[in-house]
Each structure stands twice: as structure tokens, then as C-alpha cells.
Design a protein around this motif. Structure first.
Motif, PDB file in Angstrom:
ATOM      1  N   ALA A  78       1.161  -1.313  -0.332  1.00  0.00           N
ATOM      2  CA  ALA A  78       0.434   0.170  -0.072  1.00  0.00           C
ATOM      3  C   ALA A  78       0.692   1.134   0.409  1.00  0.00           C
ATOM      4  O   ALA A  78       0.364   2.031  -0.799  1.00  0.00           O
ATOM      5  CB  ALA A  78      -0.906  -0.145   1.339  1.00  0.00           C
ATOM      6  N   SER A  79       2.051   1.187   0.772  1.00  0.00           N
ATOM      7  CA  SER A  79       3.030   2.467   0.538  1.00  0.00           C
ATOM      8  C   SER A  79       3.950   2.261  -0.760  1.00  0.00           C
ATOM      9  O   SER A  79       3.628   3.714  -1.194  1.00  0.00           O
ATOM     10  CB  SER A  79       3.934   2.068   1.914  1.00  0.00           C
ATOM     11  N   GLN A  80       3.866   1.260  -1.648  1.00  0.00           N
ATOM     12  CA  GLN A  80       4.456   1.800  -2.598  1.00  0.00           C
ATOM     13  C   GLN A  80       3.504   2.163  -3.713  1.00  0.00           C
ATOM     14  O   GLN A  80       3.480   3.304  -4.607  1.00  0.00           O
ATOM     15  CB  GLN A  80       4.787   0.482  -3.054  1.00  0.00           C
ATOM     16  N   LEU A  81       1.995   1.808  -3.469  1.00  0.00           N
ATOM     17  CA  LEU A  81       1.262   1.880  -4.232  1.00  0.00           C
ATOM     18  C   LEU A  81       1.421   3.643  -4.167  1.00  0.00           C
ATOM     19  O   LEU A  81       1.029   4.385  -4.826  1.00  0.00           O
ATOM     20  CB  LEU A  81      -0.285   0.894  -3.824  1.00  0.00           C
ATOM     21  N   ALA A  82       0.762   4.039  -2.855  1.00  0.00           N
ATOM     22  CA  ALA A  82       0.643   5.574  -2.748  1.00  0.00           C
ATOM     23  C   ALA A  82       2.247   6.161  -3.380  1.00  0.00           C
ATOM     24  O   ALA A  82       1.756   7.532  -3.874  1.00  0.00           O
ATOM     25  CB  ALA A  82       0.652   5.994  -1.202  1.00  0.00           C
ATOM     26  N   LYS A  83       3.396   5.766  -2.912  1.00  0.00           N
ATOM     27  CA  LYS A  83       4.380   6.687  -3.859  1.00  0.00           C
ATOM     28  C   LYS A  83       4.124   6.433  -4.914  1.00  0.00           C
ATOM     29  O   LYS A  83       4.338   7.510  -5.841  1.00  0.00           O
ATOM     30  CB  LYS A  83       5.578   6.450  -3.210  1.00  0.00           C
ATOM     31  N   GLY A  84       3.559   5.656  -5.699  1.00  0.00           N
ATOM     32  CA  GLY A  84       3.624   5.099  -7.399  1.00  0.00           C
ATOM     33  C   GLY A  84       2.139   6.410  -7.788  1.00  0.00           C
ATOM     34  O   GLY A  84       3.494   7.280  -8.265  1.00  0.00           O
ATOM     35  N   PHE A  85       1.434   6.439  -7.139  1.00  0.00           N
ATOM     36  CA  PHE A  85       0.100   7.235  -7.281  1.00  0.00           C
ATOM     37  C   PHE A  85       0.414   8.684  -7.131  1.00  0.00           C
ATOM     38  O   PHE A  85       0.723   9.752  -8.236  1.00  0.00           O
ATOM     39  CB  PHE A  85      -1.085   7.001  -6.526  1.00  0.00           C
ATOM     40  N   ALA A  86       1.324   9.016  -6.318  1.00  0.00           N
ATOM     41  CA  ALA A  86       1.805  10.390  -5.856  1.00  0.00           C
ATOM     42  C   ALA A  86       3.213  11.275  -6.879  1.00  0.00           C
ATOM     43  O   ALA A  86       2.549  12.146  -7.802  1.00  0.00           O
ATOM     44  CB  ALA A  86       2.794  10.999  -4.627  1.00  0.00           C
ATOM     45  N   ARG A  87       3.683  10.095  -7.392  1.00  0.00           N
ATOM     46  CA  ARG A  87       4.514  10.313  -8.803  1.00  0.00           C
ATOM     47  C   ARG A  87       4.291  10.890  -9.939  1.00  0.00           C
ATOM     48  O   ARG A  87       4.522  11.728 -10.184  1.00  0.00           O
ATOM     49  CB  ARG A  87       6.071   9.219  -8.483  1.00  0.00           C
ATOM     50  N   SER A  88       3.205   9.501  -9.948  1.00  0.00           N
ATOM     51  CA  SER A  88       1.996   9.630 -11.281  1.00  0.00           C
ATOM     52  C   SER A  88       1.597  11.203 -11.016  1.00  0.00           C
ATOM     53  O   SER A  88       1.341  12.061 -12.064  1.00  0.00           O
ATOM     54  CB  SER A  88       1.173   8.791 -11.142  1.00  0.00           C
ATOM     55  N   LEU A  89       0.935  11.823  -9.836  1.00  0.00           N
ATOM     56  CA  LEU A  89       0.210  13.151  -9.863  1.00  0.00           C
ATOM     57  C   LEU A  89       1.246  14.410 -10.313  1.00  0.00           C
ATOM     58  O   LEU A  89       0.750  15.429 -10.479  1.00  0.00           O
ATOM     59  CB  LEU A  89      -0.456  12.399  -8.719  1.00  0.00           C
ATOM     60  N   GLN A  90       2.130  13.454  -9.401  1.00  0.00           N
ATOM     61  CA  GLN A  90       3.365  14.491  -9.226  1.00  0.00           C
ATOM     62  C   GLN A  90       3.702  15.773 -10.781  1.00  0.00           C
ATOM     63  O   GLN A  90       3.589  16.905 -10.770  1.00  0.00           O
ATOM     64  CB  GLN A  90       4.853  15.070  -8.781  1.00  0.00           C
ATOM     65  N   GLN A  91       3.728  14.730 -11.448  1.00  0.00           N
ATOM     66  CA  GLN A  91       4.435  15.026 -13.365  1.00  0.00           C
ATOM     67  C   GLN A  91       3.235  15.891 -13.866  1.00  0.00           C
ATOM     68  O   GLN A  91       3.169  17.026 -14.272  1.00  0.00           O
ATOM     69  CB  GLN A  91       4.871  13.894 -14.073  1.00  0.00           C
ATOM     70  N   ARG A  92       1.798  15.377 -13.387  1.00  0.00           N
ATOM     71  CA  ARG A  92       0.427  16.329 -14.190  1.00  0.00           C
ATOM     72  C   ARG A  92       0.061  17.433 -13.307  1.00  0.00           C
ATOM     73  O   ARG A  92      -0.046  18.343 -13.887  1.00  0.00           O
ATOM     74  CB  ARG A  92      -0.482  14.864 -13.762  1.00  0.00           C
ATOM     75  N   ALA A  93       0.234  17.245 -11.611  1.00  0.00           N
ATOM     76  CA  ALA A  93       0.299  18.540 -10.850  1.00  0.00           C
ATOM     77  C   ALA A  93       0.967  19.669 -11.510  1.00  0.00           C
ATOM     78  O   ALA A  93       0.990  21.182 -11.048  1.00  0.00           O
ATOM     79  CB  ALA A  93       0.579  18.262  -9.894  1.00  0.00           C
ATOM     80  N   ALA A  94       3.058  19.190 -10.934  1.00  0.00           N
ATOM     81  CA  ALA A  94       3.935  20.478 -11.205  1.00  0.00           C
ATOM     82  C   ALA A  94       3.492  21.617 -12.717  1.00  0.00           C
ATOM     83  O   ALA A  94       3.478  22.575 -12.326  1.00  0.00           O
ATOM     84  CB  ALA A  94       4.875  19.722 -11.223  1.00  0.00           C
ATOM     85  N   ARG A  95       2.807  21.112 -13.751  1.00  0.00           N
ATOM     86  CA  ARG A  95       2.668  22.147 -14.122  1.00  0.00           C
ATOM     87  C   ARG A  95       1.361  22.957 -13.935  1.00  0.00           C
ATOM     88  O   ARG A  95       0.981  23.831 -14.551  1.00  0.00           O
ATOM     89  CB  ARG A  95       2.828  21.093 -15.971  1.00  0.00           C
ATOM     90  N   LEU A  96       0.546  22.867 -13.402  1.00  0.00           N
ATOM     91  CA  LEU A  96      -0.569  23.866 -12.644  1.00  0.00           C
ATOM     92  C   LEU A  96      -0.545  24.091 -11.620  1.00  0.00           C
ATOM     93  O   LEU A  96      -1.048  25.352 -11.177  1.00  0.00           O
ATOM     94  CB  LEU A  96      -1.423  21.959 -12.160  1.00  0.00           C
ATOM     95  N   GLY A  97       0.411  24.390 -10.863  1.00  0.00           N
ATOM     96  CA  GLY A  97       0.973  24.226  -9.432  1.00  0.00           C
ATOM     97  C   GLY A  97       0.659  24.319  -8.506  1.00  0.00           C
ATOM     98  O   GLY A  97       0.358  24.949  -7.614  1.00  0.00           O
ATOM     99  N   PHE A  98       0.642  22.827  -8.139  1.00  0.00           N
ATOM    100  CA  PHE A  98       0.392  22.453  -7.274  1.00  0.00           C
ATOM    101  C   PHE A  98       1.466  20.871  -6.992  1.00  0.00           C
ATOM    102  O   PHE A  98       2.020  20.998  -7.561  1.00  0.00           O
ATOM    103  CB  PHE A  98      -1.065  21.573  -6.871  1.00  0.00           C
ATOM    104  N   SER A  99       1.213  20.419  -5.505  1.00  0.00           N
ATOM    105  CA  SER A  99       1.952  19.149  -5.148  1.00  0.00           C
ATOM    106  C   SER A  99       0.786  18.574  -5.022  1.00  0.00           C
ATOM    107  O   SER A  99      -0.550  19.205  -4.346  1.00  0.00           O
ATOM    108  CB  SER A  99       2.404  19.134  -3.971  1.00  0.00           C
ATOM    109  N   PRO A 100       1.048  17.005  -5.463  1.00  0.00           N
ATOM    110  CA  PRO A 100       0.373  16.123  -5.126  1.00  0.00           C
ATOM    111  C   PRO A 100      -0.010  15.807  -3.362  1.00  0.00           C
ATOM    112  O   PRO A 100      -1.455  15.997  -2.812  1.00  0.00           O
ATOM    113  CB  PRO A 100       0.811  14.456  -4.607  1.00  0.00           C
ATOM    114  N   GLY A 101       0.699  16.417  -2.730  1.00  0.00           N
ATOM    115  CA  GLY A 101       0.372  16.404  -1.122  1.00  0.00           C
ATOM    116  C   GLY A 101      -1.194  17.426  -0.682  1.00  0.00           C
ATOM    117  O   GLY A 101      -1.180  17.318   0.312  1.00  0.00           O
ATOM    118  N   GLN A 102      -1.108  19.151  -1.579  1.00  0.00           N
ATOM    119  CA  GLN A 102      -1.835  19.605  -1.152  1.00  0.00           C
ATOM    120  C   GLN A 102      -3.505  19.381  -1.898  1.00  0.00           C
ATOM    121  O   GLN A 102      -4.315  20.072  -1.724  1.00  0.00           O
ATOM    122  CB  GLN A 102      -1.299  20.849  -2.239  1.00  0.00           C
ATOM    123  N   PHE A 103      -3.356  18.704  -2.951  1.00  0.00           N
ATOM    124  CA  PHE A 103      -4.630  18.032  -3.575  1.00  0.00           C
ATOM    125  C   PHE A 103      -5.672  17.539  -2.562  1.00  0.00           C
ATOM    126  O   PHE A 103      -6.924  17.804  -2.819  1.00  0.00           O
ATOM    127  CB  PHE A 103      -4.313  16.550  -4.428  1.00  0.00           C
TER     128      PHE A 103
END
Length: 138
Positions: free
Chosen positions: A8-33
Motif C-alpha cells: 500500500a505504501s508503494q502504491l501511494a508513492k506510485g500514485f504521488a509520482r504519477s500525480l506529481q508529473q501532472r500537478a507540477a505544471r498546474l502549480g500544486f503538489s500531490p500533498g496539497q491535493f
């Protein structure tokens, strides 16, 4: 590895990495989502209300909100009746990114479920919800 907690921890990290790539261009981080989701649903919450809705530590919430203020995503305003509290409101910048941010999260989610049949995805989500319910009882 057969540890559910580790996976589950690895899955959460994978989702965060996947979201990070998309979120960075929008101006937020996965932790802020999660905070953004709560404020899009109901703007003007206190930090205490956000803590009750987002399962993170108080110090983490304080740091997240400080970064969000720095990044121009939130404004803090005095609470009308509680001098110790502040109300947290989204800025126009944050309000304007809602659709794109939700789409970015949807794309990150779809990337994780690539190759899954629809019923497999739904079954996996049902299992994860059950695991989360069990985790809340611990």
C-alpha cells in the motif's frame, strides 16, 4: 513482498509520482491535493476542520497550508467569532485550476489501472475501501 502495508505504501508513492508529473505544471503538489479537494467542496474552513477531513498530522497540515499560501493557492482570514482561528479560502488561482487538477488526478489514477478490465478496477477499489475501513479501526 507479501506485506499489505508495504505494498500500500508503494502504491501511494506510485500514485504521488504519477500525480506529481501532472500537478507540477498546474502549480500544486500531490500533498496539497486533498486540501484543495476539501476547499473546492467547501471554501472557508478552519485548519481544525481540514484536519478532521484530511487524515494527516497537525504539523504536516500547518506546513502544507504555509506552502499553499506561499504558492498563492490560499488566503487566511480572521474567524469572525474565534480569535484563535483563521478561515482558509481558495484564491482565484486555486479556484481556476479545479477542473484541470481533478483531470490530472483522474489521469494519474487511470495510469495506475492501465491494463485492468473495468470489473478488476472496481473490485480493487472495493478491496482498498475495505482495507481503509479496517485501518481506521486500528
Amino acid at each position: 513482498m507479501d506485506s499489505g502495508a508495504y505494498l500500500a505504501s508503494q502504491l501511494a508513492k506510485g500514485f504521488a509520482r504519477s500525480l506529481q508529473q501532472r500537478a507540477a505544471r498546474l502549480g500544486f503538489s500531490p500533498g496539497q491535493f486533498p486540501v484543495l479537494l476539501e476547499l473546492w467542496a467547501e471554501d472557508g474552513l478552519t485548519q481544525k476542520q481540514l484536519l478532521a477531513r484530511v487524515d494527516i498530522e497537525q504539523a504536516t497540515m500547518a506546513n502544507t497550508l504555509a506552502r499553499m499560501a506561499r504558492d498563492g493557492l490560499i488566503d487566511r482570514r480572521p474567524h469572525p467569532s474565534d480569535k484563535r482561528a483563521q478561515l482558509i479560502f481558495l484564491t482565484d488561482k486555486a479556484k481556476g485550476m479545479e477542473g484541470d487538477a481533478i483531470e490530472a488526478a483522474r489521469e494519474a489514477d487511470l495510469a495506475l489501472f492501465q491494463g485492468f478490465k473495468s470489473f478488476e478496477r472496481e473490485l480493487t477499489l472495493a478491496y482498498i475501501r475495505r482495507l481503509l475501513d479496517n485501518a481506521k479501526k486500528l
